[in-house]
Design a protein around this motif. Structure first.
Motif, PDB file in Angstrom:
ATOM      1  N   PHE A   1       0.855  -1.182   0.000  1.00 34.33           N
ATOM      2  CA  PHE A   1       0.000   0.000   0.000  1.00 34.33           C
ATOM      3  C   PHE A   1       0.899   1.243   0.000  1.00 34.33           C
ATOM      4  CE2 PHE A   1      -2.591  -3.343   1.622  1.00 34.33           C
ATOM      5  CZ  PHE A   1      -3.897  -3.040   1.262  1.00 34.33           C
ATOM      6  N   VAL A   2       0.413   2.309  -0.610  1.00 34.90           N
ATOM      7  CA  VAL A   2       1.183   3.543  -0.712  1.00 34.90           C
ATOM      8  C   VAL A   2       0.351   4.707  -0.159  1.00 34.90           C
ATOM      9  CG1 VAL A   2       2.335   5.192  -2.243  1.00 34.90           C
ATOM     10  CG2 VAL A   2       2.494   2.732  -2.708  1.00 34.90           C
ATOM     11  N   GLU A   3       0.916   5.377   0.823  1.00 34.26           N
ATOM     12  CA  GLU A   3       0.327   6.614   1.327  1.00 34.26           C
ATOM     13  C   GLU A   3       0.951   7.763   0.522  1.00 34.26           C
ATOM     14  OE1 GLU A   3       0.404   9.520   5.280  1.00 34.26           O
ATOM     15  OE2 GLU A   3       1.565   7.647   5.236  1.00 34.26           O
ATOM     16  N   ARG A   4       0.124   8.606  -0.051  1.00 33.95           N
ATOM     17  CA  ARG A   4       0.625   9.690  -0.898  1.00 33.95           C
ATOM     18  C   ARG A   4      -0.004  11.009  -0.465  1.00 33.95           C
ATOM     19  NH1 ARG A   4      -0.058  12.140  -6.255  1.00 33.95           N
ATOM     20  NH2 ARG A   4       1.963  12.194  -7.320  1.00 33.95           N
ATOM     21  N   PHE A   5       0.843  12.025  -0.280  1.00 37.10           N
ATOM     22  CA  PHE A   5       0.319  13.356   0.006  1.00 37.10           C
ATOM     23  C   PHE A   5       1.145  14.397  -0.733  1.00 37.10           C
ATOM     24  CE2 PHE A   5       3.170  12.219   3.513  1.00 37.10           C
ATOM     25  CZ  PHE A   5       4.008  13.326   3.628  1.00 37.10           C
ATOM     26  N   ILE A   6       0.543  15.553  -0.940  1.00 44.05           N
ATOM     27  CA  ILE A   6       1.160  16.630  -1.715  1.00 44.05           C
ATOM     28  C   ILE A   6       1.183  17.895  -0.872  1.00 44.05           C
ATOM     29  CG2 ILE A   6       0.928  18.099  -3.771  1.00 44.05           C
ATOM     30  CD1 ILE A   6      -0.343  15.743  -5.198  1.00 44.05           C
ATOM     31  N   VAL A   7       2.317  18.587  -0.914  1.00 44.54           N
ATOM     32  CA  VAL A   7       2.452  19.893  -0.266  1.00 44.54           C
ATOM     33  C   VAL A   7       2.838  20.917  -1.330  1.00 44.54           C
ATOM     34  CG1 VAL A   7       3.006  19.026   2.029  1.00 44.54           C
ATOM     35  CG2 VAL A   7       4.828  19.350   0.372  1.00 44.54           C
ATOM     36  N   THR A   8       2.619  22.174  -1.029  1.00 44.69           N
ATOM     37  CA  THR A   8       2.756  23.221  -2.039  1.00 44.69           C
ATOM     38  C   THR A   8       4.188  23.413  -2.502  1.00 44.69           C
ATOM     39  OG1 THR A   8       0.859  24.344  -1.052  1.00 44.69           O
ATOM     40  CG2 THR A   8       2.237  25.641  -2.530  1.00 44.69           C
ATOM     41  N   SER A   9       5.153  23.298  -1.591  1.00 48.14           N
ATOM     42  CA  SER A   9       6.556  23.544  -1.959  1.00 48.14           C
ATOM     43  C   SER A   9       7.463  22.699  -1.079  1.00 48.14           C
ATOM     44  CB  SER A   9       6.888  25.032  -1.794  1.00 48.14           C
ATOM     45  OG  SER A   9       6.860  25.396  -0.428  1.00 48.14           O
ATOM     46  N   TRP A  10       8.744  22.693  -1.431  1.00 54.22           N
ATOM     47  CA  TRP A  10       9.716  21.967  -0.623  1.00 54.22           C
ATOM     48  C   TRP A  10       9.829  22.587   0.773  1.00 54.22           C
ATOM     49  CZ3 TRP A  10      11.649  17.366  -0.681  1.00 54.22           C
ATOM     50  CH2 TRP A  10      12.775  17.068   0.077  1.00 54.22           C
ATOM     51  N   ALA A  11       9.790  23.904   0.847  1.00 53.98           N
ATOM     52  CA  ALA A  11       9.839  24.566   2.148  1.00 53.98           C
ATOM     53  C   ALA A  11       8.650  24.159   3.007  1.00 53.98           C
ATOM     54  CB  ALA A  11       9.871  26.090   1.969  1.00 53.98           C
ATOM     55  N   ASP A  12       7.470  24.080   2.395  1.00 53.88           N
ATOM     56  CA  ASP A  12       6.290  23.662   3.153  1.00 53.88           C
ATOM     57  C   ASP A  12       6.434  22.232   3.650  1.00 53.88           C
ATOM     58  OD1 ASP A  12       5.006  26.073   2.880  1.00 53.88           O
ATOM     59  OD2 ASP A  12       3.914  25.492   1.079  1.00 53.88           O
ATOM     60  N   TYR A  13       7.079  21.383   2.857  1.00 53.35           N
ATOM     61  CA  TYR A  13       7.286  20.001   3.298  1.00 53.35           C
ATOM     62  C   TYR A  13       8.227  19.950   4.496  1.00 53.35           C
ATOM     63  CZ  TYR A  13       8.934  15.175   3.351  1.00 53.35           C
ATOM     64  OH  TYR A  13       9.276  13.907   3.743  1.00 53.35           O
ATOM     65  N   LEU A  14       9.287  20.745   4.470  1.00 55.24           N
ATOM     66  CA  LEU A  14      10.204  20.786   5.608  1.00 55.24           C
ATOM     67  C   LEU A  14       9.493  21.287   6.854  1.00 55.24           C
ATOM     68  CD1 LEU A  14      13.430  22.195   3.897  1.00 55.24           C
ATOM     69  CD2 LEU A  14      12.853  19.807   4.387  1.00 55.24           C
ATOM     70  N   HIS A  15       8.646  22.288   6.687  1.00 53.09           N
ATOM     71  CA  HIS A  15       7.867  22.781   7.830  1.00 53.09           C
ATOM     72  C   HIS A  15       6.915  21.703   8.331  1.00 53.09           C
ATOM     73  CE1 HIS A  15       9.134  26.949   8.174  1.00 53.09           C
ATOM     74  NE2 HIS A  15       9.041  27.103   6.865  1.00 53.09           N
ATOM     75  N   GLN A  16       6.289  20.968   7.417  1.00 53.28           N
ATOM     76  CA  GLN A  16       5.360  19.916   7.822  1.00 53.28           C
ATOM     77  C   GLN A  16       6.064  18.874   8.679  1.00 53.28           C
ATOM     78  OE1 GLN A  16       4.418  16.800   5.131  1.00 53.28           O
ATOM     79  NE2 GLN A  16       2.219  16.888   5.547  1.00 53.28           N
ATOM     80  N   ARG A  17       7.250  18.467   8.281  1.00 55.80           N
ATOM     81  CA  ARG A  17       8.000  17.478   9.055  1.00 55.80           C
ATOM     82  C   ARG A  17       8.340  18.010  10.446  1.00 55.80           C
ATOM     83  NH1 ARG A  17      11.033  13.485   7.170  1.00 55.80           N
ATOM     84  NH2 ARG A  17      12.896  14.240   8.258  1.00 55.80           N
ATOM     85  N   ALA A  18       8.679  19.287  10.527  1.00 58.35           N
ATOM     86  CA  ALA A  18       9.067  19.866  11.814  1.00 58.35           C
ATOM     87  C   ALA A  18       7.881  20.028  12.763  1.00 58.35           C
ATOM     88  CB  ALA A  18       9.735  21.221  11.592  1.00 58.35           C
TER      89      ALA A  18
END
Length: 543
Positions: free
Chosen positions: A494-511
């Motif tokens: 199974f694959v969980e897939r999500f999309i964020v607006t930018s790379w910076a937003d992805y780094l913020h999401q992880r933090a």
């Protein structure tokens, strides 16, 4: 695609502080908190004096209940327009500079208003415009000041700190209008505004002595204003706890604004009172709020959050009905004490629930959203109830508002209230190894993230139930899209897939991940085939 290492087990939440001596008096032992609270109290008194004098002066100049109610809109509408941008700035920029600049502009604005009123040059438009500008300053400094004052106390004392601020604010509503009424009669309305300037300067001095803590250093790119606002709105939308609190705040404040907005009309037309009597009416509501604030912790422990809020809705509605149909001043004074107590009990409970349900990265924005919902709906409601009063009469307008307030109890089931658990607001440090060859530009995007799982036979249903719990935190912390897919070539994959607006937003999401999120991820990994790890892949859009 790379194999991710076995994630560390969920960190345990730090032990809660002992719940001993958790009183407002204990919270006042913090010197910085006490100084900021005192400065804020003087500021609140000055603002309350200014609002009362403006409303009464408007009644004297125009005789219009709509324009008198519009003063409340001019005071609080800026919160609706600016609270959220101010919250983003408070979370991402220098809070001290934001507070100081706002206070300086407000002092200059109110000083100009005082000069115009003393010279006899202030008309209805001038009063509304300068009141609106001063309200904009209050809106800009409110989120950074609120986050600053709670930063100086431990988390387990946060409810007491918020209650102390609520008592201060409502004591100002009691003392400010009463003092303004006396000064209005004794020296004229212009000197009320002069004293309001002194209140602004008092808060400026407190912030100078105890400035906000700088934000901790971060390697992440700073959030921009628009992106920060979207992050806050996304957080509220996908956090069931915060969303429920905000919806309940809007409902209560919109209906309850009728009584506050129409008090000048009640005083002049229904009770035949002057400026001092009008100030005493507001003072009764403020006094009721202060008295309730002193026992709010016991009431909350005895009744629980839901019963306390429901009781506050019903009693406040009854108070509005009494003021709508009686001309006995002593009875109105009595029910306004009750109404003020209900206002304090409900709004303090909702504010406490909001601030204890969010992690540090969004705390100022959560405060701003609570303020936006409370005072934005208050401002709009004030204008609506004032217009209705001119159209259908004062008793009918207050009756409709009372029915709306009583109907608020119907929100209990779809939007239940609770305080956030410690694990839900404690952020955790995530691995810095993203298994990528080249780091993209921070603005590159959109970014798609795929996490692959190979699941044990017979565990698919349990896996789907657990992995579905990740939808809310992924969306809450930055994802614009989230879905789980089954691999048609491998029934176990199974694959969980999500999309964020930018790379910076992805780094913020992880933090932004919390202990509670980490625990959900651990539950999901329990369903993996023996010896299997999750596999993570990152993709950035090129066209």
């Amino acid at each position: 695609m790379a194999d991710a290492p076995d994630a560390p087990p969920p960190a345990s939440a730090p032990p809660a502080a002992p719940a001993t001596d958790l009183t407002i008096r204990a919270t006042l032992r913090h010197r910085a908190f006490l100084a900021l609270l005192v400065g804020g109290s003087v500021y609140f008194v000055g603002n309350a004096m200014q609002a009362m004098a403006t409303a009464w002066l408007m009644v004297e100049l125009t005789g219009s209940s709509f324009l008198a109610a519009l003063v409340q809109t001019a005071v609080f509408l800026p919160m609706f327009l600016l609270a959220l941008p101010a919250g983003v700035l408070a979370d991402t920029t220098d809070r001290r500079r934001l507070i100081v600049v706002s206070l300086i502009v407000q002092a200059a604005t109110v000083a100009l208003l005082a000069a115009l009123v003393l010279a006899g040059w202030a008309g209805a438009a001038t009063l509304l415009f300068l009141t609106f500008v001063a309200g904009c300053c209050t809106a800009l400094l409110s989120p950074p000041w609120n986050s600053t004052i709670v930063d100086v106390v431990p988390r387990h004392e946060l409810p007491q700190a918020i209650t102390a601020v609520g008592i201060s604010y409502n004591a100002a509503r009691a003392l400010g209008p009463a003092a303004a009424g006396w000064v209005f009669v004794a020296a004229g309305s212009g000197w009320v505004f002069v004293l309001a300037v002194a209140g602004v300067l008092a808060l400026l001095e407190a912030v100078r002595r105890y400035p906000p803590r700088p934000h901790p250093p971060s390697r992440l790119p700073a959030e921009r204003l628009w992106g920060g606002m979207l992050s806050a709105l996304r957080f509220a939308r996908h956090s069931e706890t915060v969303l429920a609190q905000l919806v309940r705040t809007v409902a209560y404040s919109a209906a309850g604004s009728a009584l506050w907005a129409l008090l000048p009309v009640i005083a002049q037309r229904q009770l035949g009172l002057g400026a001092a009597g009008f100030g005493f009416l507001i003072g009764c509501m403020g006094a009721g709020a202060v008295l309730t604030g002193l026992v709010i912790a016991r009431l909350r422990g005895w009744l629980g959050m839901e019963r306390l809020v429901m009781a506050g809705c019903v009693l406040y509605a009854m108070a509005m009905l009494v003021t709508a149909y009686t001309r006995w001043a002593w009875l109105v004074y009595s029910v306004l004490l009750v109404a003020g107590g209900c206002w304090m009990a409900v709004m303090s409970t909702l504010n406490t629930a909001t601030q204890t349900s969010v992690p540090p990265w969004v705390r100022a924005r959560a405060t701003a959203m609570h303020t936006l919902c409370a005072l934005g709906s208050f401002a709009i409601g004030s204008a609506v109830w004032g217009a209705l009063s001119d159209i259908v009469g004062l008793p009918a307008a207050l009756t409709l508002a009372a029915l709306g307030m009583a109907a608020g109890v119907l929100l209990v089931r779809p939007f239940p209230l609770r305080m956030g658990a410690l694990g839900e607001v404690t952020q955790v440090k995530t691995s810095e190894n993203l298994f990528i060859v080249h780091e993209p530009d921070p603005e590159a995007g959109p970014v798609a993230v795929e996490i692959a799982y190979r699941i044990q036979p017979g565990a698919v249903d349990a896996f789907m139930e657990d992995v579905s719990l990740l939808r809310a935190p992924r969306r809450r912390d930055g994802a614009t899209f989230w879905r789980v897919y089954r691999d048609l070539s491998d029934p176990a994959r199974f694959v969980e897939r999500f999309i964020v607006t930018s790379w910076a937003d992805y780094l913020h999401q992880r933090a932004r991940a919390t202990l509670a999120d980490q625990e959900i991820e651990a539950r999901v990994r329990q369903h993996l085939l023996p010896g299997e790890n999750t596999q993570i892949a990152h993709y950035v859009a090129e066209r």
